[in-house]
Structure formats: C-alpha cells, structure tokens
Design a protein around this motif. Sequence first.
Motif, mmCIF file in Angstrom:
data_model
loop_
_atom_site.group_PDB
_atom_site.id
_atom_site.type_symbol
_atom_site.label_atom_id
_atom_site.label_comp_id
_atom_site.label_asym_id
_atom_site.label_seq_id
_atom_site.Cartn_x
_atom_site.Cartn_y
_atom_site.Cartn_z
ATOM 1 N N GLU A 63 0.846 -1.200 0.000
ATOM 2 C CA GLU A 63 0.000 0.000 0.000
ATOM 3 C C GLU A 63 0.883 1.253 0.000
ATOM 4 N N PHE A 64 1.974 1.189 0.763
ATOM 5 C CA PHE A 64 2.902 2.317 0.816
ATOM 6 C C PHE A 64 3.487 2.579 -0.574
ATOM 7 N N PHE A 65 3.922 1.521 -1.250
ATOM 8 C CA PHE A 65 4.519 1.692 -2.574
ATOM 9 C C PHE A 65 3.508 2.274 -3.562
ATOM 10 N N LYS A 66 2.284 1.810 -3.453
ATOM 11 C CA LYS A 66 1.233 2.299 -4.372
ATOM 12 C C LYS A 66 1.067 3.817 -4.238
ATOM 13 N N ASN A 67 1.155 4.321 -3.008
ATOM 14 C CA ASN A 67 0.921 5.751 -2.772
ATOM 15 C C ASN A 67 2.191 6.602 -2.751
ATOM 16 N N TYR A 68 3.299 6.002 -2.273
ATOM 17 C CA TYR A 68 4.492 6.828 -2.035
ATOM 18 C C TYR A 68 5.782 6.256 -2.624
ATOM 19 N N GLY A 69 5.708 5.153 -3.344
ATOM 20 C CA GLY A 69 6.906 4.612 -3.975
ATOM 21 C C GLY A 69 7.329 5.496 -5.147
ATOM 22 N N LEU A 70 8.652 5.641 -5.336
ATOM 23 C CA LEU A 70 9.137 6.474 -6.442
ATOM 24 C C LEU A 70 9.276 5.625 -7.700
ATOM 25 N N THR A 71 8.385 5.887 -8.659
ATOM 26 C CA THR A 71 8.385 5.199 -9.951
ATOM 27 C C THR A 71 8.890 6.172 -11.021
ATOM 28 N N LEU A 72 9.137 5.654 -12.210
ATOM 29 C CA LEU A 72 9.570 6.521 -13.319
ATOM 30 C C LEU A 72 8.506 7.571 -13.638
ATOM 31 N N GLU A 73 7.234 7.178 -13.541
ATOM 32 C CA GLU A 73 6.140 8.126 -13.838
ATOM 33 C C GLU A 73 6.167 9.284 -12.834
ATOM 34 N N ARG A 74 6.366 8.969 -11.567
ATOM 35 C CA ARG A 74 6.393 10.028 -10.554
ATOM 36 C C ARG A 74 7.666 10.872 -10.659
ATOM 37 N N LEU A 75 8.777 10.231 -10.980
ATOM 38 C CA LEU A 75 10.030 10.973 -11.146
ATOM 39 C C LEU A 75 9.902 12.008 -12.264
ATOM 40 N N ALA A 76 9.106 11.692 -13.284
ATOM 41 C CA ALA A 76 8.918 12.613 -14.417
ATOM 42 C C ALA A 76 8.240 13.922 -14.002
ATOM 43 N N LEU A 77 7.621 13.958 -12.807
ATOM 44 C CA LEU A 77 6.989 15.198 -12.327
ATOM 45 C C LEU A 77 8.037 16.210 -11.856
ATOM 46 N N ALA A 78 9.202 15.705 -11.447
ATOM 47 C CA ALA A 78 10.278 16.587 -10.981
ATOM 48 C C ALA A 78 10.959 17.223 -12.189
ATOM 49 N N LYS A 79 11.928 18.091 -11.923
ATOM 50 C CA LYS A 79 12.676 18.712 -13.027
ATOM 51 C C LYS A 79 13.440 17.631 -13.792
ATOM 52 N N PRO A 80 13.689 17.837 -15.076
ATOM 53 C CA PRO A 80 14.354 16.797 -15.885
ATOM 54 C C PRO A 80 15.740 16.418 -15.357
ATOM 55 N N ASP A 81 16.418 17.361 -14.695
ATOM 56 C CA ASP A 81 17.758 17.063 -14.166
ATOM 57 C C ASP A 81 17.730 16.785 -12.662
ATOM 58 N N ALA A 82 16.557 16.447 -12.122
ATOM 59 C CA ALA A 82 16.451 16.148 -10.683
ATOM 60 C C ALA A 82 17.301 14.921 -10.344
ATOM 61 N N ILE A 83 17.880 14.936 -9.139
ATOM 62 C CA ILE A 83 18.633 13.765 -8.673
ATOM 63 C C ILE A 83 17.814 13.023 -7.620
ATOM 64 N N VAL A 84 18.035 11.699 -7.558
ATOM 65 C CA VAL A 84 17.336 10.839 -6.599
ATOM 66 C C VAL A 84 18.366 10.288 -5.614
ATOM 67 N N MET A 85 18.072 10.455 -4.316
ATOM 68 C CA MET A 85 18.972 10.004 -3.263
ATOM 69 C C MET A 85 18.254 9.034 -2.326
ATOM 70 N N HIS A 86 19.042 8.241 -1.612
ATOM 71 C CA HIS A 86 18.486 7.289 -0.638
ATOM 72 C C HIS A 86 19.611 6.958 0.339
ATOM 73 N N PRO A 87 19.347 7.006 1.673
ATOM 74 C CA PRO A 87 20.429 6.720 2.625
ATOM 75 C C PRO A 87 20.840 5.256 2.669
ATOM 76 N N GLY A 88 20.014 4.359 2.119
ATOM 77 C CA GLY A 88 20.321 2.945 2.123
ATOM 78 C C GLY A 88 20.132 2.328 3.513
ATOM 79 N N PRO A 89 19.997 1.021 3.586
ATOM 80 C CA PRO A 89 19.774 0.127 2.446
ATOM 81 C C PRO A 89 18.362 0.293 1.879
#
Length: 319
Positions: free
Chosen positions: A253-279
């Motif tokens: 359910e979390f992924f459905k609403n808040y997971g970062l997909t390519l479609e959602r990434l396309a809403l940001a600026k074209p040169d936006a960077i994606v970060m994650h603290p890991g794992p």
Amino acid sequence: MPNPQLNQHGELQHLLTIEGLPREVLTHILDTASSFLSISDREVKKVPLMRGKSVFNLFFENSTRTRTTFEIAAKRLSADVINLNIDASSASKGESLLDTIDNLTAMHADMFVVRHAQSGAPFLIAQHLQNTKQRHIHVVNAGDGRHAHPTQGLLDMFTIRHYKQDFSNITVAIVGDVLHSRVARSDIHALKILGVPEVRVIGPRTLVSSHMEEMGIRFYTDMTEGLKEVDVIIMLRLQNERMNGALLPSAQEFFKNYGLTLERLALAKPDAIVMHPGPMNRGVEIDSAVADGSQAVILSQVTYGIAVRMAVMSILAGN
C-alpha cells in the motif's frame, strides 16, 4: 548555554547533531571532504592526518554499512581502528554505558564513533568526557535513536552540492517515513542552515511529525503535488524496526501511494537527482527502474560518505 559540540574558540569538538551548528562549520566540513576526493571523484585519497590516533567504533545497534564507511574513513586517515560489537560483549554482561567508556578511555582512545538505539546517548558520553576532564577525546554520533544522524546529513549535503553547485535556488523533497527517521531530521536541519529556500516533506500523515510546519517545511500527502518541479528527491527507508503499532496498512500500500516510480520521477525537473540513505527496500520506497536509472546518485552518496566522515574525523582530531 554554549553548544556542547564546540570548544571555547568555536571549533568543532564533537559531532553530535547538525542542529544549532553555524553555517561556516558545515561549509568547512564539506570543503574539507572535497580535498579528500581525487580528480575523478570516484576515489578517496589516503592521508597520514591521524597516524598514531585510536578510533573506537562503538556500535550498540547494528549497521554494517555505516560502520564499514567509518572504518574505511579512519583507515584512509591512517588511524588505528578498533571495532567493538557491544551487543555481544560488555553491555550484555550488565556493564553501564559510561563504565564501558571509562574502560576504553583507559586504553587511550582518541575518538569514539557511537551508534546507539537510545536518543541522546552520544551527548551523554560527550558530557561524561567533559566532566571527567577527558577533553582530548572526541565523539562522533553515527546515529542515535530517532534523533540524529549528522554524518549522513552531511554526506547528503555534499552530494547535493556536488550535483547542484548551489543551495540557494533549489527545491528539495524528502519522501516517506519522516516520523521515525533520524536521517530526515539531520537533512532538514542541514538544508535550513545552508539556505535551501524550499524544503518539502511528502508522506502519509501517520508518518510525519506534527512539528514540520513550525520548522518552515511544506507538507504534502500527495506525491503528484509534492514532486512537481523539485530538484532533489531524498527517499527514506521504511523504518520497520522503529515503528510501534500499525501506522501503515502494508508495504504494498505504501509503494502504491508513495513509492518512487519513473512516472512520478517525471513530475520533478528533468535534471532532478534521486537520493536514498540505504539500504533500499526495492518495490517499497523505490522502483528498481529508478534506483538503477541515470538520475539516481545513491552509489555516489556512499563514496562521498567516506570523504565526509574523513573530513569530520580529521577536523576533530586537529583541534
């Protein structure tokens, strides 16, 4: 009350939290980290700045990744590194935290890198060292409870500065479980200190602190609205081990609403960077197509993390 992290000359004595640090201190750490990277930015140089110094990694909570990067950073500074898995040793025999510190101090420690499940444990250690006149020993917080993870915050700032050059004209979105995230707290304080004009938090109401708006943060429950035209997206790991009670229906359910997909990434600026603290939890916070895509800078964060931790330790050891 003076900042317990700074000495009487305003120099860094311990790194316990980003909150309350002057901008010059943060910038000095980031500039010092740059000097440890080779021209390619892929390699971290080895230097003799801490030869003869002993760094004790005290991990009362597991984290292979963070402990390993601290160990590599200390060794690149030519320090002697002692890793202690406290769970399996003194703490399980009933020894108190400060008894452990006193015993290690007697072994001529120069620096403690501390990770602890309880918020405030590194502050307690720093205060104890001050009270027992062991002012030559420095404490680095490698994550305490839900409170702070300052070196992660600094490596995130280093990554943003590397790709965006300037903090004064960007919009940053932090997505996910902000409530339980010490990384989010450290990032938010750092972004504010460094002058980022717009910081957004995106997540379900159950996973966001009610104090966000008081800190000047814009809060969104909707990914489509929150990601519009952002320059930087910081995805947070779903903190299963720090959650009490049912704050979420399910990971799916979390992924459905808040997971970062390519479609959602396309809403940001074209040169936006994606970060994650890991794992990363692939398919929970982030889709593999995004994690492995050209806009993800997650592996660069790991490399820069070594340089930033070297910078923190060398600055502390130089006082």
